[in-house]
Scaffold this active site. Structure first.
Site, mmCIF file in Angstrom:
data_model
loop_
_atom_site.group_PDB
_atom_site.id
_atom_site.type_symbol
_atom_site.label_atom_id
_atom_site.label_comp_id
_atom_site.label_asym_id
_atom_site.label_seq_id
_atom_site.Cartn_x
_atom_site.Cartn_y
_atom_site.Cartn_z
ATOM 1 N N ASP A 84 0.850 -1.195 0.000
ATOM 2 C CA ASP A 84 0.000 0.000 0.000
ATOM 3 C C ASP A 84 0.889 1.250 0.000
ATOM 4 O O ASP A 84 1.799 1.360 0.828
ATOM 5 C CB ASP A 84 -0.871 -0.066 1.271
ATOM 6 C CG ASP A 84 -1.964 0.980 1.295
ATOM 7 O OD1 ASP A 84 -2.395 1.422 0.207
ATOM 8 O OD2 ASP A 84 -2.407 1.339 2.403
ATOM 9 N N GLU A 135 -1.065 5.960 -8.593
ATOM 10 C CA GLU A 135 -1.870 7.020 -7.979
ATOM 11 C C GLU A 135 -1.626 8.369 -8.640
ATOM 12 O O GLU A 135 -0.502 8.737 -8.947
ATOM 13 C CB GLU A 135 -1.571 7.123 -6.473
ATOM 14 C CG GLU A 135 -2.346 8.257 -5.797
ATOM 15 C CD GLU A 135 -2.271 8.227 -4.274
ATOM 16 O OE1 GLU A 135 -2.280 7.136 -3.689
ATOM 17 O OE2 GLU A 135 -2.211 9.315 -3.682
ATOM 18 N N HIS A 177 -7.315 9.773 4.283
ATOM 19 C CA HIS A 177 -7.068 8.656 5.196
ATOM 20 C C HIS A 177 -7.466 9.056 6.615
ATOM 21 O O HIS A 177 -7.350 10.212 6.990
ATOM 22 C CB HIS A 177 -5.580 8.293 5.193
ATOM 23 C CG HIS A 177 -5.114 7.693 3.902
ATOM 24 N ND1 HIS A 177 -4.095 8.228 3.162
ATOM 25 C CD2 HIS A 177 -5.527 6.599 3.222
ATOM 26 C CE1 HIS A 177 -3.895 7.489 2.087
ATOM 27 N NE2 HIS A 177 -4.749 6.490 2.090
HETATM 28 P P1 13P Z 1 -8.490 4.528 6.044
HETATM 29 O O1 13P Z 1 -7.461 4.286 7.097
HETATM 30 O O2 13P Z 1 -9.035 5.908 6.082
HETATM 31 O O3 13P Z 1 -9.553 3.487 6.043
HETATM 32 O O4 13P Z 1 -7.729 4.440 4.631
HETATM 33 C C1 13P Z 1 -7.120 3.237 4.257
HETATM 34 C C2 13P Z 1 -6.363 3.393 2.986
HETATM 35 O O5 13P Z 1 -6.733 4.121 2.092
HETATM 36 C C3 13P Z 1 -5.129 2.612 2.821
HETATM 37 O O6 13P Z 1 -4.451 2.954 1.676
#
Ligand code: 13P
Length: 287
Positions: A84, A135, A177
């Site tokens: 991620d 992204e 986030h």
């Molecule tokens: P959240 O922590 O707001 O749920 O976002 C998760 C995310 O986008 C990980 O890349």
């Protein structure tokens, strides 16, 4: 066996539902998410941030743990293990370690540099049959110490990156986030629509899934979102259930201090959260 996220996301895009990416933090998290996906017969993507990767003793440890669990728990639904918000270097490390999917987040680079680096990684992933997420327009809020400004992506730049052959594309549409502030303006559906018009079949990714109201999630899916990332919501649910366990003094009763008991309510809370999201995203029985 781990699979690339390509097939599950293309199916989701066609079928107008979304596959959840749930970030993992440790063994309990991973087990809870895998078991819920299996119970609901849903495909799933396990997300690993660079910080969580370091915390869990590196990418090879994680690959070993996830592959072991898939075997030991008899998991048969499609599971992708995905980096991620990766840097170029960490995307390469994960590919070497055996991840089946990576995200290269070049959104903070000038678009030319984002294109150049994404292109190189697309070639590498293609050769190995792995999926890759790119992204455009940084996602706001803070994740692992990285603070994004919460931009709205330029649809033309999205098209340029989509044309490089990435598997899925994350674009900033006012999402952030972590928890959303009281005065949050909501998702920019006009931007999302403009992006999907230009990028066609490309599965779009919605980051910052925590706290987005159900009607906005459904609308986003109807406008081409096929992958939704959730992290903070599982953390909040886990912390809340664990706090209640301790506040009720359960750790002081019998062997309530045993970590297998101490963490059980928190694990159940993660499972409940994942189930709720899979139902909302429409991925149940889509394995
Ligand atoms: P959240 O922590 O707001 O749920 O976002 C998760 C995310 O986008 C990980 O890349």
């Amino acid at each position: 066996m781990l699979v690339s996220a390509k097939e599950m996301l293309q199916k989701a895009k066609k079928g107008k539902y979304a596959v959840g990416q749930f970030n993992i933090n440790n063994l309990e998290w991973t087990k809870a998410i895998l078991q819920t996906a299996q119970e609901l017969n849903s495909p799933v993507i396990l997300g690993v941030s660079e910080g969580a990767g370091k915390y869990m003793c590196g990418y090879t440890t994680i690959v070993g743990m996830v592959n072991g669990m898939i075997n030991e728990l008899g998991i048969t639904v499609p599971v992708a293990l995905h980096l991620d918000h990766g840097s170029y270097e960490h995307a390469k490390k994960c590919i070497e370690a055996g991840f089946s999917s990576v995200m290269f987040d070049g959104s903070h680079y000038p678009i030319e540099e984002n294109i150049e680096k994404t292109k190189e990684l697309v070639a590498l992933c293609d050769k190995l049959g792995l999926s890759i997420e790119a992204e455009v327009g940084s996602i706001g809020g803070e994740e692992d110490g990285v603070i994004g400004a919460g931009e709205v992506a330029d649809p033309k730049e999205c098209k340029m990156i989509a044309d490089l052959g990435v598997t899925m594309l994350a674009a900033g549409i006012g999402n952030i986030h972590g928890k959303y502030p009281e005065n949050w303006a909501g998702l920019s559906f006009d931007t999302l629509d403009a992006i999907q018009q230009l990028t066609g079949d490309m599965p779009l990714v919605l980051h910052g899934g925590t706290g987005i109201p159900a009607d906005m999630i459904k609308k986003a899916i109807s406008l081409g979102v096929s992958k939704i990332n959730v992290n903070t919501e599982c953390q909040l649910a886990f912390a809340d259930a664990t706090r209640k366990y301790i506040e009720a003094g359960k750790d002081l009763q019998g062997k309530g201090f045993d970590p297998r008991k101490l963490l059980a309510d928190g694990v159940q809370a993660i499972k409940d959260t994942v189930k709720e999201k899979m139902e909302l995203f429409g991925s149940v029985n889509k394995a």
